[in-house]
Design a protein around this motif. Structure first.
Motif, PDB file in Angstrom:
ATOM      1  N   TRP A 261     -10.529  -7.708   8.976  1.00  0.00           N
ATOM      2  CA  TRP A 261     -11.281  -7.338   7.413  1.00  0.00           C
ATOM      3  C   TRP A 261     -12.549  -7.601   7.328  1.00  0.00           C
ATOM      4  CZ3 TRP A 261      -8.928  -4.595   4.085  1.00  0.00           C
ATOM      5  CH2 TRP A 261      -7.278  -4.664   3.880  1.00  0.00           C
TER       6      TRP A 261
ATOM      7  N   LEU B 266      -6.111   0.750   8.125  1.00  0.00           N
ATOM      8  CA  LEU B 266      -5.135   1.601   9.079  1.00  0.00           C
ATOM      9  C   LEU B 266      -5.779   2.100  10.083  1.00  0.00           C
ATOM     10  CD1 LEU B 266      -2.443   2.834   6.450  1.00  0.00           C
ATOM     11  CD2 LEU B 266      -2.363   0.966   8.022  1.00  0.00           C
TER      12      LEU B 266
ATOM     13  N   TRP C  90      -7.583  -0.252  -3.777  1.00  0.00           N
ATOM     14  CA  TRP C  90      -6.624  -0.682  -2.973  1.00  0.00           C
ATOM     15  C   TRP C  90      -6.056   0.583  -1.729  1.00  0.00           C
ATOM     16  CZ3 TRP C  90      -1.507   1.299  -1.733  1.00  0.00           C
ATOM     17  CH2 TRP C  90      -1.071   2.550  -2.325  1.00  0.00           C
TER      18      TRP C  90
ATOM     19  N   ARG D 126      -8.686   6.541   5.432  1.00  0.00           N
ATOM     20  CA  ARG D 126      -8.365   6.634   6.773  1.00  0.00           C
ATOM     21  C   ARG D 126      -8.850   7.899   7.537  1.00  0.00           C
ATOM     22  NH1 ARG D 126      -4.669   9.217   9.863  1.00  0.00           N
ATOM     23  NH2 ARG D 126      -3.484   8.147  11.733  1.00  0.00           N
TER      24      ARG D 126
ATOM     25  N   ILE E 262      -5.512   6.807   0.349  1.00  0.00           N
ATOM     26  CA  ILE E 262      -5.280   6.146   1.777  1.00  0.00           C
ATOM     27  C   ILE E 262      -5.403   7.122   2.789  1.00  0.00           C
ATOM     28  CG2 ILE E 262      -3.525   5.105   3.261  1.00  0.00           C
ATOM     29  CD1 ILE E 262      -2.103   3.881   0.604  1.00  0.00           C
TER      30      ILE E 262
ATOM     31  N   LEU F 216      -7.089  -0.079   2.244  1.00  0.00           N
ATOM     32  CA  LEU F 216      -5.941   0.086   3.153  1.00  0.00           C
ATOM     33  C   LEU F 216      -5.953   1.198   4.087  1.00  0.00           C
ATOM     34  CD1 LEU F 216      -2.915  -0.919   3.877  1.00  0.00           C
ATOM     35  CD2 LEU F 216      -1.988   0.606   2.317  1.00  0.00           C
TER      36      LEU F 216
END
Length: 293
Positions: free
Chosen positions: A192, A111, A103, A169, A165, A107
């Protein structure tokens, strides 16, 4: 993934593993981790005693030929409990690491691709969550929901996924402005789809190294919870629980604490050595700062 692509992927990974094993530190780290995994899987087949067996006649015996690591305050064999003590930590931390990487990784990449206000709002929320002591956050959840593995796995996976995350990123930001991403956007591909087909293969190495690091931190985190009484329940053998249960005996029976500490330390050190070697082979810079934060 086609058969040819799958074969190429497997061959590359085997090549990476071979390069890691060629490094002394990498071979040492992988060997330690492999040993712990073997003990976790097959330990119950060769341990000499029942891990829950108590005997008032053998309380706090020093290491001997009969009890290699001595016995604890309840007369239980410390060798048996140390060998089996990593099973819960390895299983729960592995599952939680998979959740955190899944996850948090997706994510973070998403982002980086989206950017703008959505990225800014979510990342400020992530920063706010990361500013809280993770132990306090996890303890609140497990106090309310229980300490079963079905609770610990998702709670740890969520807590540690917040840091993933930022890493994902950061890795993806190096690619979002490149021509192949702009071309995919010009073709009208969905976000996606771009994340999965274009960005994920390019940040896979960085995330692989991060997964190894998250695994070691997850093991320490789970053991910390067990030490505080929020992990597995007695009499299940667990290193953190063993250390907590015997910490008052350091002066009279130090073996009851030192052996589980040594087992936990060697596993974490082994994972870190292996991760460092993988990072060097894959060319991943683990010291780079996260941009835009």
């Amino acid at each position: 993934m086609t058969d040819r692509a799958a074969a190429t992927f497997v061959a590359r990974r085997l090549g990476v593993l071979g390069a890691v094993l060629a490094k002394p530190s990498g071979a040492f780290g992988v060997g330690i981790v492999a040993l712990h995994l073997v003990l976790a899987l097959f330990g119950p087949l060769f341990v000499p005693y029942d891990y829950a067996q108590q005997n008032v006649d053998t309380m706090m015996l020093a290491p001997s030929a009969e009890h290699w690591f001595g016995t604890d305050r309840l007369g239980r064999d410390v060798f048996t409990r140390t060998v089996l003590g990593g099973r819960e930590a390895i299983v729960i931390s592995t599952l939680a690491t998979v959740i955190a990487m899944a996850w948090g990784g997706f994510l973070g990449i998403f982002l980086a691709l989206v950017g703008g206000r959505i990225d800014e709002i979510i990342m400020r929320g992530v920063d706010a969550m990361l500013s809280l002591p993770w132990v306090l956050t996890v303890m609140i959840f497990v106090t309310a929901l229980g300490t079963s593995s079905s609770v610990l796995v998702p709670v740890l996976g969520f807590s540690y996924g917040l840091a993933v995350i930022r890493i994902a990123r950061s890795a993806a930001l190096d690619f979002v402005a490149r021509d192949f991403i702009l071309a995919a956007q010009a073709r009208g591909e969905r976000r996606w789809t771009i994340v999965i087909r274009e960005l994920l293969p390019n940040v896979r190495d960085a995330l692989s190294v991060e997964a190894a690091m998250q695994w070691s931190w997850m093991i320490l985190g789970f053991s910390s919870l067990s030490f505080l009484g929020f992990g597995v329940a007695p009499p299940t053998p667990d290193w953190g629980l063993m250390i907590s249960d015997s910490r008052g005996l350091m002066a009279v029976a130090p073996w009851t604490v030192l052996w589980p500490m040594a087992a936990l330390s060697t596993l974490v050190i082994g994972i870190n050595l292996a991760a460092d070697a993988f990072a060097k082979v894959l060319g991943v810079d683990r010291t780079r700062k996260v941009p835009g934060q």
